[in-house]
Design a protein around this motif. Structure first.
Motif, short mmCIF file in Angstrom:
data_model
loop_
_atom_site.label_atom_id
_atom_site.label_comp_id
_atom_site.label_asym_id
_atom_site.label_seq_id
_atom_site.Cartn_x
_atom_site.Cartn_y
_atom_site.Cartn_z
N GLN A 49 0.86 -1.18 0.00
CA GLN A 49 0.00 0.00 0.00
C GLN A 49 0.90 1.24 0.00
O GLN A 49 1.69 1.43 0.91
N TYR A 50 0.76 2.06 -1.03
CA TYR A 50 1.59 3.27 -1.07
C TYR A 50 0.81 4.53 -0.74
O TYR A 50 1.40 5.58 -0.54
N LYS A 51 -0.51 4.44 -0.67
CA LYS A 51 -1.32 5.55 -0.19
C LYS A 51 -2.53 4.99 0.54
O LYS A 51 -3.38 4.35 -0.06
N ALA A 52 -2.58 5.24 1.85
CA ALA A 52 -3.69 4.75 2.65
C ALA A 52 -4.92 5.63 2.45
O ALA A 52 -4.82 6.84 2.25
N GLY A 53 -6.09 5.00 2.48
CA GLY A 53 -7.34 5.76 2.45
C GLY A 53 -7.46 6.62 3.69
O GLY A 53 -6.91 6.29 4.76
N GLU A 54 -8.18 7.73 3.57
CA GLU A 54 -8.26 8.69 4.66
C GLU A 54 -9.64 8.78 5.30
O GLU A 54 -9.78 9.36 6.38
N ALA A 55 -10.67 8.26 4.65
CA ALA A 55 -12.03 8.41 5.17
C ALA A 55 -12.94 7.43 4.46
O ALA A 55 -12.56 6.76 3.51
N ALA A 56 -14.19 7.37 4.94
CA ALA A 56 -15.19 6.53 4.30
C ALA A 56 -15.59 7.14 2.95
O ALA A 56 -15.54 8.35 2.76
N VAL A 70 -0.96 5.37 -11.41
CA VAL A 70 -1.89 6.29 -10.77
C VAL A 70 -3.12 5.48 -10.34
O VAL A 70 -3.71 4.78 -11.16
N GLN A 71 -3.46 5.58 -9.06
CA GLN A 71 -4.54 4.78 -8.50
C GLN A 71 -5.46 5.64 -7.63
O GLN A 71 -5.05 6.67 -7.10
N GLU A 72 -6.67 5.16 -7.49
CA GLU A 72 -7.68 5.87 -6.72
C GLU A 72 -7.61 5.48 -5.24
O GLU A 72 -7.29 4.32 -4.92
N TYR A 73 -7.89 6.42 -4.35
CA TYR A 73 -8.00 6.15 -2.92
C TYR A 73 -9.14 7.01 -2.36
O TYR A 73 -9.60 7.96 -3.02
N ALA A 74 -9.61 6.67 -1.18
CA ALA A 74 -10.67 7.45 -0.54
C ALA A 74 -10.03 8.63 0.19
O ALA A 74 -9.29 8.44 1.16
N SER A 75 -10.31 9.82 -0.30
CA SER A 75 -9.78 11.03 0.31
C SER A 75 -10.68 11.42 1.47
O SER A 75 -11.28 10.57 2.12
N THR A 76 -10.81 12.72 1.76
CA THR A 76 -11.70 13.13 2.83
C THR A 76 -13.11 12.65 2.56
O THR A 76 -13.44 12.25 1.44
N SER A 77 -13.97 12.70 3.55
CA SER A 77 -15.26 12.02 3.53
C SER A 77 -15.99 12.15 2.20
O SER A 77 -16.27 13.24 1.71
N ASN A 78 -16.29 10.98 1.61
CA ASN A 78 -17.07 10.87 0.37
C ASN A 78 -16.42 11.59 -0.81
O ASN A 78 -17.12 11.99 -1.74
N LYS A 79 -15.12 11.72 -0.78
CA LYS A 79 -14.39 12.26 -1.93
C LYS A 79 -13.41 11.22 -2.44
O LYS A 79 -12.71 10.59 -1.65
N TRP A 80 -13.38 11.05 -3.75
CA TRP A 80 -12.31 10.22 -4.30
C TRP A 80 -11.06 11.09 -4.51
O TRP A 80 -11.15 12.29 -4.73
#
Length: 795
Positions: A601-608, A639-649
């Motif tokens: 994992q190179y970028k952890a998700g930050e929120a739901a 380049v990959q997607e992760y969960a940013s701040t709440s309900n934001k990709w």
């Protein structure tokens, strides 16, 4: 409408190591008027124009102003019907959905179905009966929806309108399906089974069955979701392949690449990026990283990580266009960007030089000609070879849904003064979710395409030159190990799991006689990512591997291979205890077949994250991209997607390499050259090595090469033993020595204290004793030494 041409099927014969190409299918050359106008734009100028505009944080086409409709669900979200294969559902999960009758009837009941997934199924439904606008009856509460239909006895008498009322389940919404609605009038019973409708048919406002199908009137708690353009032609699911996703396959025995650098990419609410899912796509170029998402274009300086272009794709193309793709064509040193308007056109932008931040020309071509008349395009793909640019897309609006490949003659498009060339369409191909043209390295003689062939394997096709009159050849089907349909992925804080889409190939690359591709599968009850190396000559797999985890689900993989045969695959991952994050894995050419490293994992998700579409799915993806650096043909970028701040990709970029491709003396995971260029490390002597890695004999943080070494013996003065007669910390041989006798001037006799040793200055010496007269005894202070005064008695 012209009949759809039959799809060719042929067997592959191997003769002297080469596949014998079977019959070829000519294409349909698009007329000149199919091209749209050419526009010339400069990206930096457009970015500057947009920089002054206010940030738009509206999520377009929100549920709050897009109330539900009665629709036939897309096949991608269709549950088993009670009779046949069709039923209707409440789009957007609207909790109040009405049906009007032309005269009073008795409503006997209906079969109700849980729509999409248990997390969004209506827990309770009450059906209220009206006559002349006044409530006259209501059913008992209906509970226990399942993934298969249940009979709901309604027993509503003498009503001219009914309204289905649901208890909200998720953000003010709840979904259900309705089949075999049964009612009677004048002793004649009617059952509406919806079998004469197509997927995505809208009943609201249609008068279907002589009834009045109303728009929903429920109130949503949050205007949170959009109907992203892809859902207007949402991908049909392929038939499930049964089997264990890990049968005979392995992961974890490969060699992981080294992370050089990683940084933030585009995210939701960047300029134009008000849509979900992002459809993440990006490529590395010689000096920049170019990323496209719905519907933003961002370009980053690959060394400083600074974003130098940030603009809406609508500004680039002059109209709305989504499902974007981007490629760096190393044959022509041009950046290619492609998207669709979901109506009847594909839009194309090609850089005029090797600078992807500068000038482009943009144009478009019509997709709805020939047998595709009246159809509209979705999910375009992108590939290239030395001769052409290629895209394939789904054509919705007819039955059955079909696919079309478009081959564009590249030479006129990348010329110094670009012009419009030949576009050839291969229409009427069977539904296969996605047909991926390869990013081609070298020249295999034609352009390869890979797709799913129903439930039997991977289908290979080839477009053969010349691009002014290309032909299409069906090479056959590659048999693959069995697997199940990828489950949706649980994620921390998300009541609805992340949508896994299906098991379509997500990208493809050709290099050194092999095609590489990847997709999602069922890996022991969780979504896993499957990858292949395929021999297009024998139409068979060289190796197959599946990357899975006992807890995490993995989705949206993309894969590529470098000139050494090393491989990197990027994807997203999540679990019920972990937010959605960005991952990579890989292998080197000498690793055992079928093996990749344990995912990193190179970028952890930050929120739901939860963004449900009209069918109740929590949209994620719908793809990603991993590319090889054109500078060295060795280094990887993903380049990959992760969960940013709440309900934001959000998206996150990573640069990766294998040993030998990176010099990392300080062990921080960043190439030394990038460390220095980014200012992470200093390089006082300009030798390309961070100062902290150079010799430092006294440990003061300053490399020996930058310390004082007055005698040039290679050892800093602070680190050697030397004679220092005057105690000034400088070796005597480095101090001034006017007479060259090896004794520093500071240690020589300077009787008059004028800073010049007596041995090195000219002076009056009346008595010849070698001492300046002013330093000799002078009893009367007349400036004449006593030895030179008159001394008559000689005392």
């Amino acid at each position: 409408m012209r009949p759809i041409p039959a799809v060719l099927s042929l067997s592959i014969l191997c003769v002297a190591g080469f596949a014998q190409r079977g019959p070829t299918q000519p294409g349909e050359r698009l007329p000149a008027q199919a091209w749209g106008p050419i526009r010339y734009v400069n990206l930096r100028e457009l970015t500057a124009q947009e920089a002054g505009k206010p940030v738009d944080r509206t999520v377009h086409r929100m549920r709050g102003d897009a109330h539900g409709e009665w629709v036939v669900p897309p096949e991608s979200t269709t549950a088993p019907a009670h009779s046949g294969v069709r039923y209707v559902m409440n789009k957007w999960g609207d909790t109040r959905m009405g049906i009007g009758f032309p005269e009073p009837v008795d409503v006997d009941g209906a079969w109700l179905i849980g729509q999409t997934g248990p997390a969004v199924w209506a827990d309770s439904i009450v059906v209220v009966g009206f006559r002349d606008g006044v409530e006259v009856d209501r059913s008992p509460a209906i509970h226990g929806l399942r993934g298969t239909p249940i009979w709901a006895p309604l027993d509503l008498e003498n009503v001219d309108r009914i309204e289905f009322r649901c208890e909200p389940k998720v953000e003010g919404a709840a979904w259900f399906g309705l089949d075999d609605l049964t009612f009677s009038r004048k002793s004649q019973q009617t059952v509406l089974d919806f079998e004469d409708l197509l997927p995505r048919a809208v009943l609201t406002g249609s008068g279907y069955g002589g009834l009045r199908w109303e728009k929903g009137t429920g109130t949503f708690e949050a205007a949170h979701g959009i109907e992203q353009p892809l859902t207007n032609g949402e991908e049909e699911l392929l038939p499930p392949i049964t089997g264990n996703g890990n049968t005979g396959l392995a992961s974890g025995g490969g060699t992981a690449p080294t992370l050089i650098q990683d940084f933030k990419g585009a995210e939701m609410f960047d300029t134009g990026a008000n849509y979900f899912p992002p459809d993440t796509c990006g490529v590395i170029t010689p000096a920049h990283f170019v990323e496209v998402v719905n519907i933003n274009l961002s370009i980053y300086d690959r060394t400083t990580q600074a974003r130098v272009v940030n603009m809406s794709l609508q500004t680039l193309f002059g109209t709305f266009a989504g499902d974007p793709r981007v490629a760096w064509d190393h044959f022509s040193n041009r950046c290619i960007i492609l998207a669709t308007d979901f109506s009847n056109r594909v839009y194309l932008a090609v850089s005029l030089t090797s600078d992807p931040t500068g000038n482009y020309f943009t144009t478009s071509f019509a997709t709805d000609g020939g047998s595709d008349a009246g159809r509209w395009p979705d999910y375009p793909t992108l590939g290239f070879d030395s001769r052409g640019i290629y895209t394939a897309l789904a054509q919705f609006g007819g039955s059955p849904v079909t696919m079309t490949i478009f081959a564009l003659d590249k030479a006129p498009l990348v010329a110094g003064t670009p012009s419009l060339g030949t576009v050839t369409a291969f229409r009427g191909l069977p539904w296969e979710s996605a047909i991926q043209p390869t990013f081609t390295n070298g020249d295999p003689g034609g352009q390869y395409f890979i797709s799913r062939d129903s439930s039997t394997g991977l289908r290979l096709r080839e477009v053969l030159p010349p691009l002014t009159a290309p032909t299409l050849s069906d090479l056959g089907v590659v048999s693959i190990p069995s697997h199940g349909f990828p489950p949706d992925v649980d994620a921390l804080g998300s009541s609805v799991p992340l949508d896994s889409v299906d098991y379509r190939p997500m990208n493809s690359v050709y290099r050194s006689g092999s095609i590489w591709t990847a997709h999602a599968v069922d890996g022991g009850g969780r979504s896993a990512v499957r990858w292949y190396e395929i021999d297009p000559i024998t139409v068979s797999t060289k190796q197959v591997g599946t990357v899975s985890d006992p807890v995490l689900g993995f989705v949206m993989p993309s894969i590529t291979v470098n000139s050494d045969g090393d491989v990197v695959m990027g994807f997203s991952g999540a679990s019920s205890g972990q937010y959605a994050g960005a991952y990579y894995t890989g292998r080197i050419a000498s690793d055992p077949p079928g093996e990749m490293a344990v995912p990193v994992q190179y970028k952890a998700g930050e929120a739901a994250y939860q963004r449900t579409d009209s069918s109740g799915r929590n949209r994620w993806g719908d793809y990603s991209l991993t590319s090889v650096d054109p500078v060295d043909d060795l280094t990887f970028w993903t380049v990959q997607e992760y969960a940013s701040t709440s309900n934001k990709w959000g998206t996150w970029l990573a640069e990766l390499t294998y040993f030998g491709g990176i010099v990392d003396c300080n062990g921080n995971g960043i190439d030394d050259a990038d460390d220095i260029a980014n200012g992470t490390s200093s390089d006082c002597d300009g030798n390309g090595v961070p100062d902290e890695c150079d010799p430092d004999c006294d440990g003061d943080g300053l490399p020996d090469a930058c310390e004082v070494d007055c005698n040039g013996n290679g050892t800093p003065d602070d680190c050697e033993t030397f004679t220092d007669c005057d105690g000034n910390g400088v070796p005597d041989e480095c101090d001034p020595d006017c007479d060259g006798d090896g004794l520093p001037d500071a240690c020589e006799v300077d009787c008059n204290g004028n800073g010049t040793p007596d041995d090195c200055e000219t002076f009056t010496d009346c008595d010849g004793n070698g001492v300046p007269d002013e330093c000799d005894p002078d009893c009367d202070g007349d400036g004449l030494p006593d030895a030179c005064e008159v001394d008559c008695n000689g005392n």
